[in-house]
Design a protein around this motif. Sequence first.
Motif, short mmCIF file in Angstrom:
data_model
loop_
_atom_site.label_atom_id
_atom_site.label_comp_id
_atom_site.label_asym_id
_atom_site.label_seq_id
_atom_site.Cartn_x
_atom_site.Cartn_y
_atom_site.Cartn_z
N ASP A 56 -3.12 4.75 -1.27
CA ASP A 56 -3.58 5.09 0.08
C ASP A 56 -5.02 5.57 0.00
N GLY B 53 1.20 1.90 5.62
CA GLY B 53 -0.09 2.40 6.09
C GLY B 53 -0.49 2.03 7.50
N THR C 206 0.84 -1.20 0.00
CA THR C 206 0.00 0.00 0.00
C THR C 206 0.87 1.24 0.00
N GLY C 207 0.41 2.26 -0.70
CA GLY C 207 1.13 3.54 -0.72
C GLY C 207 0.98 4.21 -2.07
N GLU D 291 2.88 6.29 -3.25
CA GLU D 291 4.19 6.55 -3.84
C GLU D 291 4.74 5.35 -4.62
N ASP E 78 -2.45 6.77 6.58
CA ASP E 78 -2.22 5.40 7.01
C ASP E 78 -3.55 4.67 7.09
#
Length: 430
Positions: free
Chosen positions: A229, A253, A186-187, A189, A260
Amino acid sequence: MIPLSEAQQFVLDACPRSAAGTVLLDHALGCVAAESILATEPVPPFVNSSMDGYALRAADTAGAGAGDGVARLQVVGTVMAGAPLDGTVGPGQAARIMTGAPLPTGADAVSPLEEVRTERDGAVVLIEGAVAPGAFVRWTGQDVAVGDVVLEQGSVITPGRIGVLAAQGLTDVPVHPMPRIGVLSTGDELVSGPGPLPPGKIRDANRHTLIALIRQEGWTAVDLGVAGDDEAALERALDGARHRCDAIVTSGGVSVGDLDVVKLVLSKRSAGTMRWMQVAIRPAKPFAFGVLDGSGIPVFGLPGNPVSAMVSFELFVRPAARRMSGHTTLHRPVVAAVADDDFRRRPDGKVHYLRSLATVDQGGQWRVRRLAGQESHQLTAMAEANALAVLPDGDGVPDGGHVQVMLLDPGRVGPAGASPVPSSSRGGVT
Ligand code: AMP
Ligand code: MG
């Protein structure tokens, strides 16, 4: 912060052993046997020769070797593996025999090819020494007798054990099936795959290390890809995974940042079982864990920093998934080692896990050095480590002191000159 042991117990309590099932023999490697299995067939299944040679009656050779005594035996045929002799070996007779071929009726010993001479184009065999009854004969059931335990409940299925079961004609093995574990990064970026890296983005490392860690144990990894996210995307990913996974591992996260979202989604989807923990360890302090509603599927929310994700896998996911697989030894082995580096630290309420290289010296003593680059984003040190030095809260250990070391990969030893790791230190038999 809570102690590691409390967090581990919380996780293990929600990860029971999988119900017994069966797997195909050739897929059973590394599984834990759910039942004991008794032999129904003897192995070897019949009396046979352990050498290429001549099957004979030992009594015919009793005088051979003394004085000019040579037993001359008439060769009555050849016995090949898989094809019993049509006939018997009578007094004064022998049969040429191959390794694994059934001993003909009448014969009670074998003289190896290397120890005999023949005459008359092989029609007569000369035995120059007395052959003991039973020489080079393998008896029925010498390896496995009917009723012997060929697989013990709780034992781990190894290549050799697979062979023992195959010799019984078994095709399915009762085991605790290994878990299928979904892996989700997850993210916002993260990018996966090749191509130029857009500004501010990074490549997804965790999904690949976690999939590899899972496969290393023989478990099935299910690649759930990357979610941004974004709560809705995460919920979709978890919903899609619940039908094909027995456990789910996410990374990223679970810190205290604005985005998060793993802990938010988990708390929605786990009917109040989700616990977001600050574990008293470094790295891998933040950790979320819950069980998905209705399905009982455990979800491990690992931190995003690549070293933290791997350490968190070692401390939480691996022991839990071993438990689900039926193992009773859940944790990596920990040994006492002499510090060949300065392992001093400052008190901060946490147990520190340092990426290290453990070796065994000539005297059989474990020794440990720390690797350079101990920040939780510095994956190269973790990649080279075969151990984590465990430093309880306090001032650490000076050079020459004793350090506890968790062995991650006892098969991989350190620098040249180090002795191999003693087999007694290898971890996890059941
Ligand atoms: P987070 O736990 O989401 O706050 O992430 C902590 C750090 O880990 C940030 O620097 C992230 O960019 C990085 N990170 C998160 N996920 C991954 C990943 N899958 N691969 C590599 N780095 C990651
Ligand atoms: Mg993040």
